[in-house]
Write a protein that holds these residues in place. Structure first.
Motif, PDB file in Angstrom:
ATOM      1  N   TYR A   1      28.691  56.303  34.136  1.00 40.18           N
ATOM      2  CA  TYR A   1      29.866  57.155  34.205  1.00 40.18           C
ATOM      3  C   TYR A   1      29.911  57.829  35.562  1.00 40.18           C
ATOM      4  O   TYR A   1      28.918  58.360  36.036  1.00 40.18           O
ATOM      5  CB  TYR A   1      29.815  58.226  33.108  1.00 40.18           C
ATOM      6  N   GLN A   2      31.072  57.805  36.165  1.00 39.56           N
ATOM      7  CA  GLN A   2      31.290  58.502  37.422  1.00 39.56           C
ATOM      8  C   GLN A   2      32.464  59.458  37.254  1.00 39.56           C
ATOM      9  O   GLN A   2      33.084  59.514  36.189  1.00 39.56           O
ATOM     10  CB  GLN A   2      31.523  57.511  38.555  1.00 39.56           C
ATOM     11  N   ALA A   3      32.791  60.202  38.302  1.00 38.92           N
ATOM     12  CA  ALA A   3      33.795  61.255  38.166  1.00 38.92           C
ATOM     13  C   ALA A   3      35.151  60.714  37.739  1.00 38.92           C
ATOM     14  O   ALA A   3      35.828  61.308  36.897  1.00 38.92           O
ATOM     15  CB  ALA A   3      33.913  62.024  39.480  1.00 38.92           C
ATOM     16  N   ASP A   4      35.551  59.586  38.294  1.00 36.37           N
ATOM     17  CA  ASP A   4      36.896  59.096  38.000  1.00 36.37           C
ATOM     18  C   ASP A   4      36.932  57.688  37.432  1.00 36.37           C
ATOM     19  O   ASP A   4      38.012  57.164  37.166  1.00 36.37           O
ATOM     20  CB  ASP A   4      37.785  59.170  39.256  1.00 36.37           C
ATOM     21  N   VAL A   5      35.790  57.053  37.217  1.00 35.68           N
ATOM     22  CA  VAL A   5      35.740  55.736  36.582  1.00 35.68           C
ATOM     23  C   VAL A   5      34.465  55.631  35.749  1.00 35.68           C
ATOM     24  O   VAL A   5      33.534  56.419  35.900  1.00 35.68           O
ATOM     25  CB  VAL A   5      35.755  54.569  37.601  1.00 35.68           C
ATOM     26  N   VAL A   6      34.445  54.650  34.874  1.00 34.21           N
ATOM     27  CA  VAL A   6      33.208  54.244  34.220  1.00 34.21           C
ATOM     28  C   VAL A   6      32.987  52.787  34.591  1.00 34.21           C
ATOM     29  O   VAL A   6      33.912  51.970  34.548  1.00 34.21           O
ATOM     30  CB  VAL A   6      33.272  54.454  32.693  1.00 34.21           C
ATOM     31  N   GLU A   7      31.778  52.479  35.035  1.00 33.68           N
ATOM     32  CA  GLU A   7      31.432  51.124  35.460  1.00 33.68           C
ATOM     33  C   GLU A   7      30.607  50.459  34.361  1.00 33.68           C
ATOM     34  O   GLU A   7      29.666  51.047  33.828  1.00 33.68           O
ATOM     35  CB  GLU A   7      30.678  51.162  36.776  1.00 33.68           C
ATOM     36  N   LEU A   8      30.995  49.242  34.029  1.00 31.62           N
ATOM     37  CA  LEU A   8      30.390  48.519  32.921  1.00 31.62           C
ATOM     38  C   LEU A   8      29.837  47.193  33.398  1.00 31.62           C
ATOM     39  O   LEU A   8      30.453  46.526  34.229  1.00 31.62           O
ATOM     40  CB  LEU A   8      31.428  48.272  31.818  1.00 31.62           C
ATOM     41  N   TRP A   9      28.696  46.817  32.822  1.00 38.45           N
ATOM     42  CA  TRP A   9      28.109  45.515  33.094  1.00 38.45           C
ATOM     43  C   TRP A   9      28.170  44.682  31.818  1.00 38.45           C
ATOM     44  O   TRP A   9      27.774  45.146  30.740  1.00 38.45           O
ATOM     45  CB  TRP A   9      26.655  45.663  33.543  1.00 38.45           C
ATOM     46  N   LEU A  10      28.682  43.483  31.937  1.00 40.54           N
ATOM     47  CA  LEU A  10      28.841  42.589  30.803  1.00 40.54           C
ATOM     48  C   LEU A  10      28.142  41.270  31.071  1.00 40.54           C
ATOM     49  O   LEU A  10      28.027  40.846  32.230  1.00 40.54           O
ATOM     50  CB  LEU A  10      30.325  42.298  30.544  1.00 40.54           C
ATOM     51  N   THR A  11      27.715  40.618  30.002  1.00 42.83           N
ATOM     52  CA  THR A  11      27.234  39.246  30.075  1.00 42.83           C
ATOM     53  C   THR A  11      28.164  38.394  29.226  1.00 42.83           C
ATOM     54  O   THR A  11      28.367  38.669  28.045  1.00 42.83           O
ATOM     55  CB  THR A  11      25.795  39.126  29.552  1.00 42.83           C
ATOM     56  N   GLN A  12      28.742  37.365  29.858  1.00 46.56           N
ATOM     57  CA  GLN A  12      29.668  36.473  29.160  1.00 46.56           C
ATOM     58  C   GLN A  12      29.417  35.052  29.623  1.00 46.56           C
ATOM     59  O   GLN A  12      29.383  34.780  30.824  1.00 46.56           O
ATOM     60  CB  GLN A  12      31.122  36.880  29.431  1.00 46.56           C
ATOM     61  N   ALA A  13      29.217  34.152  28.666  1.00 47.55           N
ATOM     62  CA  ALA A  13      28.940  32.745  28.953  1.00 47.55           C
ATOM     63  C   ALA A  13      27.766  32.594  29.908  1.00 47.55           C
ATOM     64  O   ALA A  13      27.775  31.752  30.813  1.00 47.55           O
ATOM     65  CB  ALA A  13      30.183  32.070  29.518  1.00 47.55           C
ATOM     66  N   GLY A  14      26.752  33.438  29.713  1.00 44.04           N
ATOM     67  CA  GLY A  14      25.548  33.356  30.520  1.00 44.04           C
ATOM     68  C   GLY A  14      25.653  33.968  31.897  1.00 44.04           C
ATOM     69  O   GLY A  14      24.687  33.942  32.668  1.00 44.04           O
TER      70      GLY A  14
END
Length: 426
Positions: free
Chosen positions: A162-175
């Motif tokens: 979580y940051q002040a004006d965004v949330v950054e997400l890490w995903l795994t999809q199809a390896g």
């Protein structure tokens, strides 16, 4: 009873090398909001935002076919059916849901039965019963026609920052790993929400001494669209009418007794079930497998924090008596959709805490009321203390004899008390 903390494993926080945004400007984002959890509640929120002008991503870890295959059925109350209708998906669901035209409420061997009828609310029906598959398939089909929604399925969330004006997400999809940015993260990932735990949001509640045995039953005679809630000393027993003259039973019993019921062979199970079920529908046959799930009450101390909102079982979980659980989540989704769409139209940041607090103020007290109501019902009826037996039977007499009392109880069960989202008012 002492409140207990419900602990779940945590999601790792992965650091980033992104630069901070220029003062007074928001970072560029991939989506306005990302919903994690493509079950009934998460996908309802995504569908409800179809015409909002917001860019939405829905992340679901299970393939579509696996998510649909869950062998469950739900009571869908009148408010939830109105929400689905106004989203535009009810017409697809309706041919495979079953109306409830009467509800019979009884207490053990006490001969008086409270009958809730359609004219108590001046409605054609008192609610519906639907299989999980029917609801989720209709919502998935609708979602694929929402141009503003990206359906990431199957995809697994592996990190959050979580940051002040965004949330950054890490995903795994199809390896492969990918990284996305959003103004808001919505956790619809269930009662053991990893997102909630990672955010440090505490929960209050307890495991009940009971578990539920659930099964599909086909009776010899018609169920006549009647739903039954029968209170017994060891827990409530519900019969929900489904299409094709199927019934869904929810048999609540102390943990050890529920496990013993599950362990019976089919013939033994049906013989024991007949004692509890009664003979008003003739002989019974078992359709499919039986399942057991523990019962708990859980309520999050907060529903929101900057850039994060919890909905459905990620925020709360109640006793299954009265079939309120999934309906609370659907109502959460409609309420949050309304708050976010209004904020977006007014040019506000949808991940801002002041915006999200509107959702929390709306839903937290209403949900807590239902959690308390279902807990009280279970405790009041699941014992043989003489003063409580007298009290609850006086209550049944009042509901049977006094129409305003019966109508108020029915409005609570059908979702018609409290603030209705705009989706249910059109």
């Amino acid at each position: 009873m002492t409140l207990e903390q419900l602990v779940v494993p945590s999601i790792s926080q992965i650091p980033t090398n992104f630069e901070q945004s220029v003062s007074g400007q928001q970072k560029q984002v991939d989506y306005d909001l990302v919903i994690v959890g493509g079950g009934l509640v998460g996908i309802t929120l995504a569908c409800a935002l179809k015409d909002s002008g917001l860019q939405v991503a829905l992340v679901e870890a299970r393939p579509e076919s696996v998510a649909v295959a869950r062998g469950q059925a739900y009571h869908i109350n009148l408010l939830s059916s109105q929400i689905f209708q106004d989203i535009g998906v009810w017409a697809k669901m309706c041919p495979e849901v079953n109306p409830i035209e009467q509800i019979h409420l009884s207490d053990g061997t006490y001969p008086r039965v409270v009958k809730f009828l359609r004219h108590d609310l001046n409605r054609e029906v008192l609610g519906y019963v639907a299989e999980h598959r029917v609801l989720l398939e209709a919502l998935q089909g609708f979602l694929h026609r929402c141009p503003n929604v990206t359906y990431l399925c199957p995809a697994e969330l592996t990190g959050i920052e979580y940051q002040a004006d965004v949330v950054e997400l890490w995903l795994t999809q199809a390896g492969e790993s990918r990284q996305i940015r959003s103004r808001l993260l919505v956790a619809a990932d269930g009662v053991r929400s990893l997102i909630r735990q990672q955010a440090g949001i505490r929960t209050q509640g307890w495991q009940y001494w009971q578990s539920c045995v659930v099964a599909f039953i086909r009776p010899e005679r018609s169920h006549q669209n009647i739903a039954y809630e029968r209170f017994q000393p060891d827990g409530p027993f519900a019969i929900l009418p489904l299409p094709d003259n199927l019934c869904r039973i929810v048999w609540t019993a102390p943990q050890s007794k529920a496990e013993a019921i599950l362990a019976l062979d089919d013939n033994q199970f049906l013989a024991k079930l007949k004692q509890r079920y009664g003979d008003q529908m003739g002989e019974l046959s078992l359709v499919g497998d039986r399942f057991l799930f523990p019962v708990q009450l859980m309520h999050s101390t907060r529903y929101v924090q900057p850039r994060l909102a919890l909905i459905g079982d990620a925020a709360h979980c109640c006793h299954p008596v009265g079939g309120q659980g999934v309906n609370l989540g659907i109502r959460d989704a409609a309420a949050l959709a309304e708050i976010l769409q209004t904020a977006h139209q007014q040019g506000k940041d949808i991940g801002n805490l002041a915006v999200l607090k509107q959702y929390e103020r709306w839903r937290k007290l209403e949900n807590l009321t239902i959690l308390g109501f279902t807990d009280l019902l279970n405790r009041l009826f699941s014992n043989q203390l003489v003063p409580l037996v007298i009290l609850r039977r006086l209550g049944l007499l009042a509901m049977q004899a006094v129409h305003p009392v019966r109508a108020t109880a029915l409005r609570l069960m059908t979702g018609l008390l409290g603030r209705a989202p705009k989706l249910a008012q059109r």
